[in-house]
Motif scaffolding. Structure first.
Motif, PDB file in Angstrom:
ATOM      1  N   LEU A 169       5.054   5.337  -1.912  1.00 15.32           N
ATOM      2  CA  LEU A 169       3.710   5.677  -1.452  1.00 15.32           C
ATOM      3  C   LEU A 169       2.660   4.922  -2.263  1.00 15.32           C
ATOM      4  O   LEU A 169       2.768   4.802  -3.484  1.00 15.32           O
ATOM      5  CB  LEU A 169       3.473   7.182  -1.588  1.00 15.32           C
ATOM      6  CG  LEU A 169       4.421   8.090  -0.805  1.00 15.32           C
ATOM      7  CD1 LEU A 169       4.109   9.552  -1.097  1.00 15.32           C
ATOM      8  CD2 LEU A 169       4.335   7.809   0.687  1.00 15.32           C
ATOM      9  N   ASP A 170       1.634   4.437  -1.590  1.00 18.69           N
ATOM     10  CA  ASP A 170       0.513   3.774  -2.253  1.00 18.69           C
ATOM     11  C   ASP A 170      -0.539   4.840  -2.576  1.00 18.69           C
ATOM     12  O   ASP A 170      -1.241   5.324  -1.686  1.00 18.69           O
ATOM     13  CB  ASP A 170      -0.077   2.706  -1.332  1.00 18.69           C
ATOM     14  CG  ASP A 170      -1.311   2.042  -1.924  1.00 18.69           C
ATOM     15  OD1 ASP A 170      -1.533   2.195  -3.148  1.00 18.69           O
ATOM     16  OD2 ASP A 170      -2.051   1.391  -1.172  1.00 18.69           O
ATOM     17  N   LYS A 175      -6.331   2.651  -1.463  1.00 15.60           N
ATOM     18  CA  LYS A 175      -5.240   2.642  -0.469  1.00 15.60           C
ATOM     19  C   LYS A 175      -5.163   1.296   0.283  1.00 15.60           C
ATOM     20  O   LYS A 175      -4.922   1.241   1.483  1.00 15.60           O
ATOM     21  CB  LYS A 175      -5.450   3.760   0.564  1.00 15.60           C
ATOM     22  CG  LYS A 175      -5.395   5.175  -0.008  1.00 15.60           C
ATOM     23  CD  LYS A 175      -3.996   5.555  -0.433  1.00 15.60           C
ATOM     24  CE  LYS A 175      -3.856   7.041  -0.693  1.00 15.60           C
ATOM     25  NZ  LYS A 175      -4.787   7.596  -1.653  1.00 15.60           N
ATOM     26  N   ASP A 176      -5.378   0.206  -0.443  1.00 14.96           N
ATOM     27  CA  ASP A 176      -5.406  -1.106   0.193  1.00 14.96           C
ATOM     28  C   ASP A 176      -4.288  -2.015  -0.310  1.00 14.96           C
ATOM     29  O   ASP A 176      -4.339  -3.223  -0.147  1.00 14.96           O
ATOM     30  CB  ASP A 176      -6.759  -1.781  -0.040  1.00 14.96           C
ATOM     31  CG  ASP A 176      -7.064  -1.984  -1.532  1.00 14.96           C
ATOM     32  OD1 ASP A 176      -6.348  -1.396  -2.366  1.00 14.96           O
ATOM     33  OD2 ASP A 176      -8.009  -2.728  -1.834  1.00 14.96           O
ATOM     34  N   ALA A 178      -0.864  -1.531   0.380  1.00 10.28           N
ATOM     35  CA  ALA A 178       0.394  -1.134   1.038  1.00 10.28           C
ATOM     36  C   ALA A 178       1.419  -2.255   0.984  1.00 10.28           C
ATOM     37  O   ALA A 178       2.614  -2.012   0.847  1.00 10.28           O
ATOM     38  CB  ALA A 178       0.122  -0.728   2.482  1.00 10.28           C
ATOM     39  N   TYR A 179       0.943  -3.505   1.079  1.00 13.80           N
ATOM     40  CA  TYR A 179       1.870  -4.630   1.065  1.00 13.80           C
ATOM     41  C   TYR A 179       2.579  -4.737  -0.289  1.00 13.80           C
ATOM     42  O   TYR A 179       3.744  -5.146  -0.362  1.00 13.80           O
ATOM     43  CB  TYR A 179       1.147  -5.943   1.397  1.00 13.80           C
ATOM     44  CG  TYR A 179       0.140  -6.391   0.367  1.00 13.80           C
ATOM     45  CD1 TYR A 179       0.499  -7.295  -0.627  1.00 13.80           C
ATOM     46  CD2 TYR A 179      -1.159  -5.913   0.393  1.00 13.80           C
ATOM     47  CE1 TYR A 179      -0.417  -7.707  -1.578  1.00 13.80           C
ATOM     48  CE2 TYR A 179      -2.083  -6.331  -0.542  1.00 13.80           C
ATOM     49  CZ  TYR A 179      -1.713  -7.215  -1.531  1.00 13.80           C
ATOM     50  OH  TYR A 179      -2.618  -7.628  -2.465  1.00 13.80           O
ATOM     51  N   SER A 181       3.195  -2.059  -2.341  1.00 14.86           N
ATOM     52  CA  SER A 181       4.138  -0.939  -2.373  1.00 14.86           C
ATOM     53  C   SER A 181       5.386  -1.270  -1.581  1.00 14.86           C
ATOM     54  O   SER A 181       6.513  -1.005  -2.003  1.00 14.86           O
ATOM     55  CB  SER A 181       3.474   0.324  -1.807  1.00 14.86           C
ATOM     56  OG  SER A 181       2.379   0.716  -2.584  1.00 14.86           O
ATOM     57  N   MET A 182       5.173  -1.877  -0.401  1.00 20.97           N
ATOM     58  CA  MET A 182       6.326  -2.239   0.424  1.00 20.97           C
ATOM     59  C   MET A 182       7.132  -3.347  -0.244  1.00 20.97           C
ATOM     60  O   MET A 182       8.364  -3.366  -0.159  1.00 20.97           O
ATOM     61  CB  MET A 182       5.843  -2.686   1.804  1.00 20.97           C
ATOM     62  CG  MET A 182       6.968  -2.754   2.840  1.00 20.97           C
ATOM     63  SD  MET A 182       7.902  -1.205   2.951  1.00 20.97           S
ATOM     64  CE  MET A 182       6.587  -0.088   3.444  1.00 20.97           C
ATOM     65  N   GLN A 210       8.845   7.094   6.467  1.00 17.75           N
ATOM     66  CA  GLN A 210       7.629   6.894   5.692  1.00 17.75           C
ATOM     67  C   GLN A 210       6.650   8.028   5.993  1.00 17.75           C
ATOM     68  O   GLN A 210       6.390   8.355   7.158  1.00 17.75           O
ATOM     69  CB  GLN A 210       6.980   5.551   6.033  1.00 17.75           C
ATOM     70  CG  GLN A 210       5.796   5.208   5.147  1.00 17.75           C
ATOM     71  CD  GLN A 210       5.316   3.795   5.397  1.00 17.75           C
ATOM     72  OE1 GLN A 210       5.552   3.226   6.459  1.00 17.75           O
ATOM     73  NE2 GLN A 210       4.647   3.200   4.418  1.00 17.75           N
ATOM     74  N   ASP A 211       6.147   8.680   4.967  1.00 17.45           N
ATOM     75  CA  ASP A 211       5.219   9.810   5.103  1.00 17.45           C
ATOM     76  C   ASP A 211       5.836  10.976   5.863  1.00 17.45           C
ATOM     77  O   ASP A 211       5.121  11.795   6.447  1.00 17.45           O
ATOM     78  CB  ASP A 211       3.921   9.378   5.811  1.00 17.45           C
ATOM     79  CG  ASP A 211       3.209   8.261   5.074  1.00 17.45           C
ATOM     80  OD1 ASP A 211       3.191   8.302   3.830  1.00 17.45           O
ATOM     81  OD2 ASP A 211       2.674   7.360   5.734  1.00 17.45           O
ATOM     82  N   SER A 232       6.144   6.675  -6.005  1.00 16.29           N
ATOM     83  CA  SER A 232       4.772   6.318  -5.686  1.00 16.29           C
ATOM     84  C   SER A 232       4.320   5.189  -6.599  1.00 16.29           C
ATOM     85  O   SER A 232       4.900   4.946  -7.662  1.00 16.29           O
ATOM     86  CB  SER A 232       3.852   7.528  -5.843  1.00 16.29           C
ATOM     87  OG  SER A 232       3.916   8.026  -7.170  1.00 16.29           O
ATOM     88  N   GLN A 312       5.031  -8.992   4.738  1.00 14.38           N
ATOM     89  CA  GLN A 312       4.642  -7.807   5.492  1.00 14.38           C
ATOM     90  C   GLN A 312       4.181  -8.178   6.900  1.00 14.38           C
ATOM     91  O   GLN A 312       4.527  -7.515   7.887  1.00 14.38           O
ATOM     92  CB  GLN A 312       3.523  -7.055   4.759  1.00 14.38           C
ATOM     93  CG  GLN A 312       3.155  -5.727   5.439  1.00 14.38           C
ATOM     94  CD  GLN A 312       1.870  -5.142   4.920  1.00 14.38           C
ATOM     95  OE1 GLN A 312       0.928  -5.876   4.619  1.00 14.38           O
ATOM     96  NE2 GLN A 312       1.813  -3.825   4.801  1.00 14.38           N
TER      97      GLN A 312
END
Length: 621
Positions: A169-170, A175-176, A178-179, A181-182, A210-211, A232, A312
């Motif tokens: 989780l980011d 919260k920008d 995500a790439y 975190s992935m 996811q989530d 996270s 991504q």
């Protein structure tokens, strides 16, 4: 010396038999070794993990207790150190092929225990009793279970642990990221995939959760795994904090291990290797594959960020995203020309762009020719820079399958990649293609099933398994597998198309027609769906052929598919004509699709045989 070591370890377990908290760390301490030293020692001496070694001794003791009195299965479970009777029953069944109750009942019927349990005061004699019972079980009907179990163990299930890495989780303030975190999720998955003895679920299936608000036990059951890794990521301006925890969902949820890592974002690769190594220790995988030597690679931070962004976008598999991915990956390579994964992802992005090229057959052929050089250049550079990059070999094998039609080279590349990463689903899919093309349908099915074990919720792989059953002539299993895919993905068009052919080959044209009606509704071909509903099978196929072969807006421009449609109404000449067109434009689907069972009607035709020989394809008997 090994016997002394084993006997001492066994005695330590027996001395603490009823203590369900007595595990690997406690046993290592009793042996005067560190945990990691004990893991390596027990593996080298017994070939088992430490957990398996402890569990087997507990189960052997349960055999003696079953024959000593009227203890219930639950009472025996607690006496041999299992905190959960249901988990004891599961482990007992996995080892002996039946429940403890059935064991006692069947053994009493044959009077096995009456003559043997007097001598069960030593481990060796207890093993003899267990061995005699197992022989009895096999003779009296448990062979079906063992046969099924052996079938499952033809692939990664022969490994003794399985894990899914859930998307990290980011939790960054904006919260920008995500790439990133992935990217870390993918890196951990890749590092774990390199370990022998560990089945790692593919990213695609894990991404579905996811989530997710599902319980860990529900997720693990869906994915068919023993362990889950979740966590996270929090990014700052120049810092990175990762919190991860390893969870065992069964028999009762417990957290095996957790840790926090603080690092600079540039160290993401070293960080992922550190995390995966700690996890591997926890699940008793102390030795990496001999052929793999992992070394931290220092990468320019900006190049690495562009690589993660590009990867991504490539995974989104749409034309606009893929074009942008190529730009990012090229920029990454310009900044750091020694970063091998960027070259590999660039080749994959070019292949994705090629697949989505919208032109006619002539334009598609020209596009493939132009992109092939760029793809091979990128892959060769990736392998030159990092010979341990499994995906580079497997992607090169995919090019040999789709473009070069080099079956031997394809197999060699797939096997090289799988030696480096035994959890790469694409490698097994390539081997499935190879064995299909070479006429070994049984092995083709087996390889597809292994890919399915690695990525169990992947609709495309589910359809691959169903198709391979179909090619092997097992139409009922094919239909059943397609139905499983459609239960999860009711609007997956490829499954409706495939199950239609399976019904047709199984002699049910009406169900085939209904399946294709659903296909056309999903694809928005309302005119086609309405015609199918109003007409019989033969007229419906005739109608679809007019749409396939005439007009500016074709419903299908794939020659092998059009050839297959001709054979549904016994138009052999038209089928052969379109196979020739497919060969002329080097259609990447031709070698596999021409082996589809609908071509049975023309397999002895001289044109068909000549084409198969040109392609190096083995025609089924």
């Amino acid at each position: 010396m090994p016997d002394l070591f084993i006997n001492k370890a066994k005695q330590s377990i027996l001395d603490n038999l009823e203590n369900d908290k007595f595990g690997v760390s406690e046993l290592a301490a009793k042996m005067g070794l560190s945990r990691s030293q004990f893991l390596r020692k027990i593996k080298s001496v017994t070939g088992k993990s430490a957990n398996r070694f402890i569990r087997d001794i507990r189960l052997e003791e349960s055999i003696a207790l079953i024959g000593e009195g009227d203890l219930t299965a639950s009472e025996i479970a607690y006496k041999v150190g299992f905190s959960s009777p249901s988990y004891f029953n599961k482990c007992f069944h996995d080892k002996y092929g039946c429940t403890p109750g059935d064991y006692k009942k069947q053994a009493e019927e044959e009077d096995v225990l009456a003559t043997e349990t007097k001598a069960t005061s030593t481990p060796n004699n207890r093993m003899k009793v267990a061995g005699m019972f197992l022989l009895f079980v096999m003779v009296t009907g448990a062979f079906g279970y063992w046969g099924a179990n052996m079938k499952r163990q033809s692939g990664p299930d022969s490994q003794y642990a399985s894990i899914a890495v859930l998307p990290l989780l980011d939790l960054s303030e904006n919260k920008d990221k995500a790439y990133l975190s992935m990217g870390l999720t993918d890196a951990i998955t890749l590092e774990l995939s390199r370990f022998n003895g560990l089945r790692v679920i593919s990213r695609g299936s894990a991404m579905l959760f996811q989530d997710s608000v599902k319980l860990y036990s529900e997720i693990a059951e869906k994915l068919g795994v023993d362990l889950l890794l979740e966590g996270s990521v929090i990014y700052g301006a120049d810092s990175l904090r990762v919190i991860v925890q390893l969870i065992e969902p069964f028999p009762e949820e417990r957290h095996l291990w957790a840790n926090k890592y603080d690092s600079h974002t540039a160290d993401i690769r070293c960080l992922s290797e550190n995390i995966s190594s700690r996890i591997a220790d926890e699940i008793n995988l102390a030795v990496r594959p001999e052929a793999v030597e992992l070394h931290p690679v220092i990468v320019n931070p900006k190049a690495h960020e562009l690589y993660l962004r590009g990867k991504q976008l490539w995974q989104q598999q749409n034309p606009e995203a893929v074009n942008k991915a190529i730009d990012y990956l090229k920029e990454s390579i310009e900044i750091d020309s020694e970063f091998a994964p960027a070259y590999c992802s660039l080749a994959e992005a070019y292949m994705a762009k090629n697949k989505m090229f919208p032109g006619n057959n002539e334009e598609k052929l020209q596009n493939r020719i132009e992109s092939q050089k760029a793809i091979n250049t990128a892959l060769d550079k990736a392998i030159e820079l990092d010979g341990s990059l499994a995906e580079a070999y497997i992607t090169k094998g995919l090019i040999m399958r789709k473009v070069d039609w080099d079956w031997k080279g394809m197999k060699t590349m797939a096997e090289k990649g799988l030696k480096l990463n035994p959890n790469n689903k694409n490698g097994y899919m390539l081997l499935s293609d190879y064995y299909l093309i070479k006429g070994n349908y049984k092995k083709s099915v087996q390889q597809a099933l292994i890919a399915g074990e690695i990525d169990p919720l992947n609709a495309r792989i589910g359809c691959l398994v169903a198709e391979r059953y179909m090619y092997a002539g097992d139409y009922k299993s094919s239909i059943e597998q397609f139905r499983k895919v459609l239960e999860l993905y009711p609007r997956y068009s490829f499954a409706w198309d495939g199950i239609g052919f399976a019904y047709y080959l199984n002699g049910d044209k009406e169900m085939a027609k209904k399946s294709w009606i659903e296909l056309h509704k999903i694809m928005g071909n309302n005119e086609m769906a309405a015609y199918f509903e109003a007409n019989d099978f033969a007229n419906s196929i005739d109608f679809i052929l007019t749409k396939f072969t005439a007009g500016d807006k074709l419903y299908c421009s794939n020659p092998p598919i059009i050839a297959m449609a001709h054979l549904l109404v016994d138009r052999k000449q038209g089928a052969l004509d379109y196979l020739d067109i497919a060969y002329e434009y080097r259609n990447e689907d031709l070698p596999v699709l021409m082996l589809h069972p609908v071509f049975e009607a023309v397999k002895n035709n001289e044109r068909y045989v000549t084409l198969a020989n040109e392609l190096g394809v083995t025609i089924p008997n």
